[in-house]
Design a protein around this motif. Structure first.
Motif, PDB file in Angstrom:
ATOM      1  N   PRO A   1       0.828  -1.210   0.000  1.00 60.84           N
ATOM      2  CA  PRO A   1       0.000   0.000   0.000  1.00 60.84           C
ATOM      3  C   PRO A   1       0.862   1.260   0.000  1.00 60.84           C
ATOM      4  CG  PRO A   1       0.169  -0.848   2.219  1.00 60.84           C
ATOM      5  CD  PRO A   1       0.885  -1.837   1.332  1.00 60.84           C
ATOM      6  N   THR A   2       0.234   2.379  -0.296  1.00 65.04           N
ATOM      7  CA  THR A   2       0.907   3.662  -0.129  1.00 65.04           C
ATOM      8  C   THR A   2       0.918   4.021   1.356  1.00 65.04           C
ATOM      9  OG1 THR A   2      -1.138   4.948  -0.323  1.00 65.04           O
ATOM     10  CG2 THR A   2       0.046   4.413  -2.373  1.00 65.04           C
ATOM     11  N   VAL A   3       1.749   4.976   1.705  1.00 66.38           N
ATOM     12  CA  VAL A   3       1.775   5.445   3.099  1.00 66.38           C
ATOM     13  C   VAL A   3       0.407   6.000   3.487  1.00 66.38           C
ATOM     14  CG1 VAL A   3       2.746   7.183   4.663  1.00 66.38           C
ATOM     15  CG2 VAL A   3       4.256   5.908   3.117  1.00 66.38           C
TER      16      VAL A   3
ATOM     17  N   GLU B   1       4.459 -12.982   9.670  1.00 68.87           N
ATOM     18  CA  GLU B   1       3.099 -12.835   9.132  1.00 68.87           C
ATOM     19  C   GLU B   1       3.096 -12.219   7.739  1.00 68.87           C
ATOM     20  OE1 GLU B   1       0.968 -10.537  11.992  1.00 68.87           O
ATOM     21  OE2 GLU B   1       1.437 -11.918  13.639  1.00 68.87           O
ATOM     22  N   GLY B   2       4.186 -11.539   7.374  1.00 63.37           N
ATOM     23  CA  GLY B   2       4.247 -10.895   6.063  1.00 63.37           C
ATOM     24  C   GLY B   2       3.531  -9.559   6.015  1.00 63.37           C
ATOM     25  N   LYS B   3       3.421  -8.872   7.144  1.00 61.38           N
ATOM     26  CA  LYS B   3       2.674  -7.617   7.220  1.00 61.38           C
ATOM     27  C   LYS B   3       3.413  -6.464   6.552  1.00 61.38           C
ATOM     28  CE  LYS B   3       0.753  -6.251  10.968  1.00 61.38           C
ATOM     29  NZ  LYS B   3       0.492  -5.896  12.385  1.00 61.38           N
ATOM     30  N   TYR B   4       2.647  -5.623   5.872  1.00 64.47           N
ATOM     31  CA  TYR B   4       3.210  -4.400   5.306  1.00 64.47           C
ATOM     32  C   TYR B   4       3.095  -3.284   6.347  1.00 64.47           C
ATOM     33  CZ  TYR B   4       3.812  -6.245   0.605  1.00 64.47           C
ATOM     34  OH  TYR B   4       4.245  -6.977  -0.481  1.00 64.47           O
ATOM     35  N   THR B   5       4.075  -3.214   7.219  1.00 63.64           N
ATOM     36  CA  THR B   5       4.129  -2.136   8.194  1.00 63.64           C
ATOM     37  C   THR B   5       4.757  -0.907   7.536  1.00 63.64           C
ATOM     38  OG1 THR B   5       6.289  -2.871   8.999  1.00 63.64           O
ATOM     39  CG2 THR B   5       4.343  -3.785  10.088  1.00 63.64           C
TER      40      THR B   5
END
Length: 310
Positions: A142-144, A225-229
């Motif tokens: 995702p974008t910020v 988990e592969g999270k996009y932090t």
């Protein structure tokens, strides 16, 4: 367990709510309760009414943790094995829904507008949760801006829920939702940052014969988990982005590989970027608190939340 969650007249009520009771044997973070108490500096609810609302919101939050741990395949929660690993996924899912509807019944009794607020805020929270899962499972970065909106929905809506419920019983109708959403964003980014910075956590759990033990890794779970932090999103635009993404895609439990990924995030400037975002948010929130007339309790909460610097 909260006085209105258990109906002893119903057969098996205790048994079917066991995953929730199990989770509650360990106390969670008190920061949400402290934030609610801090808002009451302005709202002036009675202790009894505030406690009633806070207990209800905490029940919702704890029920959501049961679901989150299933969705994220989390091994540990509050230092003990996650409830679904002990009681199984079917019963834990059912318990989550059970508690959420028990709280809804409570809100129907609380105030004519409470159920509508509950539905609106929880639905927006689920939208945020859904976006987070969609990005993770489709490897869509995702974008910020999209991340910030997701965090405000997923975390901030739990704060606005409590705030709006309290204002039903307060003479102070000042719109403080912007502050609550900022707090949610700050809390989520801070939590994600701390997940990457905490030391190894290997817990030993005895087996039935008490002779052997199994180790459960809880180091940098967000990478597993592969999270996009926010740190990961920033790293994608740096020369180290491809390496970071390759590690993220593996859903690795390898501690050394996760340590290497954290080093890449530091090297790419992504962790420094997150620290700067947290500093900016902290200043913005404090300015908003001052604009609303000042609040020593909220200032104390913000001071405590700055522990991420240590």
């Amino acid at each position: 367990m909260e006085k209105y969650i258990m109906n002893n007249k119903l057969k098996f009520e205790k048994e079917i709510l066991a995953p929730y009771t199990y989770l509650n044997q360990k106390e969670g973070k008190k920061i949400r309760v402290k934030i609610a108490n801090a808002f009451n500096h302005w709202l002036k609810l009675s202790d009894e009414k505030l406690r009633e609302i806070v207990e209800s919101v905490v029940m919702i939050y704890n029920a959501s943790l049961l679901l989150d741990d299933i969705l994220d395949s989390t091994n540990l929660r509050r230092g003990i094995p996650s409830a679904h690993r002990v009681y199984g996924i079917p019963l834990t899912l059912n318990t989550t829904l059970h508690v959420l509807f028990l709280v809804l019944n409570r809100f129907v009794e609380l105030h004519p507008e409470a159920a509508e607020i509950y539905g609106t805020e929880i639905l927006d929270g689920l939208r945020g949760q859904g976006a987070d899962l969609y990005w993770r499972d489709t490897f869509h970065c995702p974008t910020v801006q999209d991340y910030n909106k997701m965090a405000q929905q997923k975390t901030g809506r739990m704060f606005t829920l409590g705030l709006r419920l309290c204002q039903l019983f307060s003479d102070n109708k000042t719109d403080m939702c912007s502050l609550a959403l900022q707090l949610g964003l700050y809390f989520q980014i801070r939590d994600d940052y701390c997940n990457l910075q905490k030391p190894e956590a290997l817990e030993e759990w005895p087996t039935e014969d008490n002779k052997k033990a199994v180790k459960v890794d809880s180091f940098c779970e967000d990478l597993t988990e592969g999270k996009y932090t926010l740190a990961i999103i920033h790293a994608m635009s740096t020369p180290h982005g491809e390496e970071v993404l390759n590690i993220l895609r593996q859903r690795t439990e390898d501690i050394e590989l996760k340590k290497y990924c954290v080093a890449l995030l530091e090297k790419s400037g992504s962790l420094a970027y997150v620290r700067s975002v947290l500093e900016d948010l902290n200043r913005s929130i404090r300015a908003e608190v001052a604009r609303l007339g000042g609040n020593p309790q909220m200032e104390a909460v913000l001071d405590e939340m700055e522990s991420w610097k240590n």
